[in-house]
Write a protein that holds these residues in place. Structure first.
Motif, PDB file in Angstrom:
ATOM      1  N   ASN A  47      49.163 -64.074  52.738  1.00 51.92           N
ATOM      2  CA  ASN A  47      49.340 -64.466  54.119  1.00 51.92           C
ATOM      3  C   ASN A  47      48.866 -66.194  54.257  1.00 51.92           C
ATOM      4  N   HIS A  48      48.122 -66.383  53.347  1.00 48.88           N
ATOM      5  CA  HIS A  48      47.617 -67.704  53.233  1.00 48.88           C
ATOM      6  C   HIS A  48      48.173 -68.570  52.128  1.00 48.88           C
ATOM      7  N   GLY A  49      49.045 -68.097  51.284  1.00 45.76           N
ATOM      8  CA  GLY A  49      49.945 -68.720  50.303  1.00 45.76           C
ATOM      9  C   GLY A  49      48.953 -68.855  49.082  1.00 45.76           C
ATOM     10  N   TYR A  50      47.984 -68.014  48.773  1.00 43.72           N
ATOM     11  CA  TYR A  50      47.104 -68.085  47.469  1.00 43.72           C
ATOM     12  C   TYR A  50      47.931 -67.182  46.232  1.00 43.72           C
ATOM     13  N   ILE A  51      48.762 -66.326  46.835  1.00 46.55           N
ATOM     14  CA  ILE A  51      49.759 -65.677  46.035  1.00 46.55           C
ATOM     15  C   ILE A  51      51.006 -65.697  46.705  1.00 46.55           C
ATOM     16  N   ALA A  52      52.078 -65.558  45.972  1.00 42.15           N
ATOM     17  CA  ALA A  52      53.403 -65.621  46.754  1.00 42.15           C
ATOM     18  C   ALA A  52      53.400 -65.092  48.180  1.00 42.15           C
ATOM     19  N   ARG A  53      53.884 -65.849  49.171  1.00 45.83           N
ATOM     20  CA  ARG A  53      53.728 -65.358  50.485  1.00 45.83           C
ATOM     21  C   ARG A  53      54.790 -64.217  50.696  1.00 45.83           C
ATOM     22  N   GLY A  55      55.289 -61.692  48.721  1.00 48.31           N
ATOM     23  CA  GLY A  55      54.550 -60.626  47.890  1.00 48.31           C
ATOM     24  C   GLY A  55      55.469 -59.984  46.853  1.00 48.31           C
ATOM     25  N   LYS A  56      56.348 -60.945  46.237  1.00 48.42           N
ATOM     26  CA  LYS A  56      57.093 -60.460  45.248  1.00 48.42           C
ATOM     27  C   LYS A  56      57.078 -61.185  43.809  1.00 48.42           C
ATOM     28  N   ASN A  57      57.275 -60.641  42.606  1.00 45.43           N
ATOM     29  CA  ASN A  57      57.197 -61.366  41.390  1.00 45.43           C
ATOM     30  C   ASN A  57      55.761 -61.743  41.124  1.00 45.43           C
ATOM     31  N   ILE A  58      54.717 -60.979  41.285  1.00 40.09           N
ATOM     32  CA  ILE A  58      53.360 -61.506  41.113  1.00 40.09           C
ATOM     33  C   ILE A  58      53.060 -61.108  39.711  1.00 40.09           C
ATOM     34  N   SER A  59      52.306 -61.863  38.992  1.00 39.23           N
ATOM     35  CA  SER A  59      51.673 -61.518  37.643  1.00 39.23           C
ATOM     36  C   SER A  59      50.407 -61.352  37.990  1.00 39.23           C
ATOM     37  N   ILE A  63      47.243 -63.319  40.350  1.00 38.36           N
ATOM     38  CA  ILE A  63      46.148 -62.673  41.284  1.00 38.36           C
ATOM     39  C   ILE A  63      44.723 -63.404  40.883  1.00 38.36           C
ATOM     40  N   VAL A  64      44.604 -63.474  39.520  1.00 40.84           N
ATOM     41  CA  VAL A  64      43.394 -64.038  39.014  1.00 40.84           C
ATOM     42  C   VAL A  64      43.125 -65.577  39.675  1.00 40.84           C
ATOM     43  N   VAL A  65      44.123 -66.267  39.805  1.00 38.01           N
ATOM     44  CA  VAL A  65      44.167 -67.746  40.085  1.00 38.01           C
ATOM     45  C   VAL A  65      43.982 -67.544  41.633  1.00 38.01           C
ATOM     46  N   GLY A  66      44.578 -66.668  42.352  1.00 38.76           N
ATOM     47  CA  GLY A  66      44.415 -66.632  43.631  1.00 38.76           C
ATOM     48  C   GLY A  66      42.858 -66.139  44.171  1.00 38.76           C
ATOM     49  N   LEU A  67      42.152 -65.165  43.241  1.00 29.51           N
ATOM     50  CA  LEU A  67      41.243 -64.656  43.554  1.00 29.51           C
ATOM     51  C   LEU A  67      39.971 -65.592  43.601  1.00 29.51           C
ATOM     52  N   LYS A  68      40.045 -66.499  42.594  1.00 32.09           N
ATOM     53  CA  LYS A  68      39.337 -67.561  42.392  1.00 32.09           C
ATOM     54  C   LYS A  68      39.442 -68.611  43.385  1.00 32.09           C
ATOM     55  N   ALA A  69      40.606 -68.944  43.718  1.00 35.17           N
ATOM     56  CA  ALA A  69      40.858 -70.019  44.816  1.00 35.17           C
ATOM     57  C   ALA A  69      40.492 -69.606  46.069  1.00 35.17           C
ATOM     58  N   CYS A  70      40.916 -68.200  46.654  1.00 25.90           N
ATOM     59  CA  CYS A  70      40.738 -67.738  47.968  1.00 25.90           C
ATOM     60  C   CYS A  70      39.313 -67.457  48.189  1.00 25.90           C
ATOM     61  N   TYR A  71      38.871 -66.543  47.328  1.00 25.17           N
ATOM     62  CA  TYR A  71      37.429 -65.968  47.785  1.00 25.17           C
ATOM     63  C   TYR A  71      36.263 -66.345  46.817  1.00 25.17           C
ATOM     64  N   GLY A  72      36.639 -67.457  45.847  1.00 19.08           N
ATOM     65  CA  GLY A  72      35.547 -67.913  44.885  1.00 19.08           C
ATOM     66  C   GLY A  72      34.935 -66.969  44.086  1.00 19.08           C
ATOM     67  N   LEU A  73      35.797 -66.092  43.687  1.00 20.89           N
ATOM     68  CA  LEU A  73      35.227 -65.290  42.535  1.00 20.89           C
ATOM     69  C   LEU A  73      35.096 -65.788  41.374  1.00 20.89           C
ATOM     70  N   LEU A  81      39.121 -57.578  37.847  1.00 19.69           N
ATOM     71  CA  LEU A  81      39.840 -56.733  39.008  1.00 19.69           C
ATOM     72  C   LEU A  81      41.168 -56.839  38.764  1.00 19.69           C
ATOM     73  N   SER A  82      41.819 -57.876  38.263  1.00 24.73           N
ATOM     74  CA  SER A  82      43.260 -58.045  38.394  1.00 24.73           C
ATOM     75  C   SER A  82      43.759 -57.436  36.850  1.00 24.73           C
ATOM     76  N   TYR A  83      43.100 -57.764  35.976  1.00 24.48           N
ATOM     77  CA  TYR A  83      43.970 -57.104  34.808  1.00 24.48           C
ATOM     78  C   TYR A  83      43.584 -55.713  34.397  1.00 24.48           C
TER      79      TYR A  83
END
Ligand code: HEM
Length: 264
Positions: A47-53, A55-59, A63-73, A81-83
């Motif tokens: 919903n915030h565009g950290y992964i495909a808005r 919701g399709k074709n997501i690797s 998700i790794v890149v999104g989790l780091k940018a969105c939540y600071g993991l 978490l992702s793999y």
């Protein structure tokens, strides 16, 4: 066909592209054709565009890149978490968000705001029950009313590991039983966000309840919020242990308060 005045714009998302938000990470709810999951964290990222808005074709790497940018993991936490999620799901390709909800893989019964997967269905329902959101918030101590009525300075309405433990005990009584691994996953899900958002006041350390409520029901980040620290795997493990300790204590107290059966 034209839309009635005041109707929100209806538009299409293509991967990460949204004609309304442009390249920003502003919130845009899912549009027709978009796919969402049972996970509030991943849906919020979409919903915030950290992964495909859409919701399709997501690797797993997206998700790794999104989790780091969105939540600071941290890197290890995001990769774990992702793999590990993809491995449990047995997905070795890009997926749509809906595929994450395969019942019995990562997904489990006794969710906080979702109903159990109906018998015979492969995927869990993604609908959020507003009544379950309300009871989840009502598990917090001190309650909203007590906080509002407090005369002490700086008291805020915060949720901590003990409150989550209370909700876990309640849901595990209300729903079908969950095995030890899925009970651990369920605690871990909330442990992450407890670490990402924790703040401390004089009376309690926890996460602002209005942030959790918005995140778990609207799948939206707090306005203008950005990660202020790196959240790591060890911290999440510790917080999950605190949730378990709180839940065990609540169960023991409940068992001690059960009146003995009447003699026959
Ligand atoms: C910042 C990272 C994450 C956080 C904070 C998080 C948090 C949560 C929370 C709180 C729930 C429970 C919703 C409920 O009980 O109703 C949940 C559910 C779920 N999450 Fe996540 N999640 C994260 C990342 C992930 C990742 C990377 C995956 C998979 C690759 C995933 C898969 C799931 C699944 C399958 C569920 C459904 C579990 C259920 O049956 O309730 N999550 N998540």
């Amino acid at each position: 066909m034209s839309l009635p005045e005041g109707h929100p714009t209806v538009h299409e998302h293509w991967g990460r592209k949204c004609p309304v938000t442009g390249d920003s990470h502003d919130f845009c709810p899912p549009q027709e054709g978009d796919i969402r999951s049972v996970c509030p964290a991943l849906n919020t990222m979409a919903n915030h565009g950290y992964i495909a808005r859409d919701g399709k074709n997501i690797s797993a790497q997206d998700i790794v890149v999104g989790l780091k940018a969105c939540y600071g993991l941290s890197n290890p936490l995001a990769y774990f978490l992702s793999y590990v999620g993809f491995i449990i799901l047995r997905k070795f390709r890009r997926i749509s968000l809906a595929e994450i909800g395969k019942h019995g893989a990562v997904e489990h019964d006794a969710s906080l705001v979702h109903h159990d997967t109906p018998e015979g269905q492969e995927y869990a329902p993604i609908a959020i029950d507003p009544a379950l959101v309300e009871t989840f918030i009502a598990d917090v101590r001190p309650t909203a009313k007590e906080v509002q009525g407090s005369t002490e300075d700086g008291v805020e309405f915060l949720m901590n590991a003990e409150d989550v433990g209370r909700s876990r005990v309640r849901r595990e009584k209300e729903c079908r039983p969950v095995d030890a691994i899925h009970a651990e996953i369920a605690r871990g899900e909330m442990a992450i966000i407890l670490g990402v958002w924790e703040k401390k006041t004089r009376t309690k350390a926890g996460i602002p309840v209005d942030w959790v409520q918005r995140w778990i029901s609207e799948e939206r980040l707090p306005e203008g919020w950005k990660p202020d620290h790196t959240e790591n795997l060890l911290d999440v493990v510790k917080r999950a242990k605190s949730i378990k300790a709180a839940a065990d204590m609540i169960r023991q107290e409940e068992a001690a308060n059960v009146p003995p059966p009447k003699p026959v």
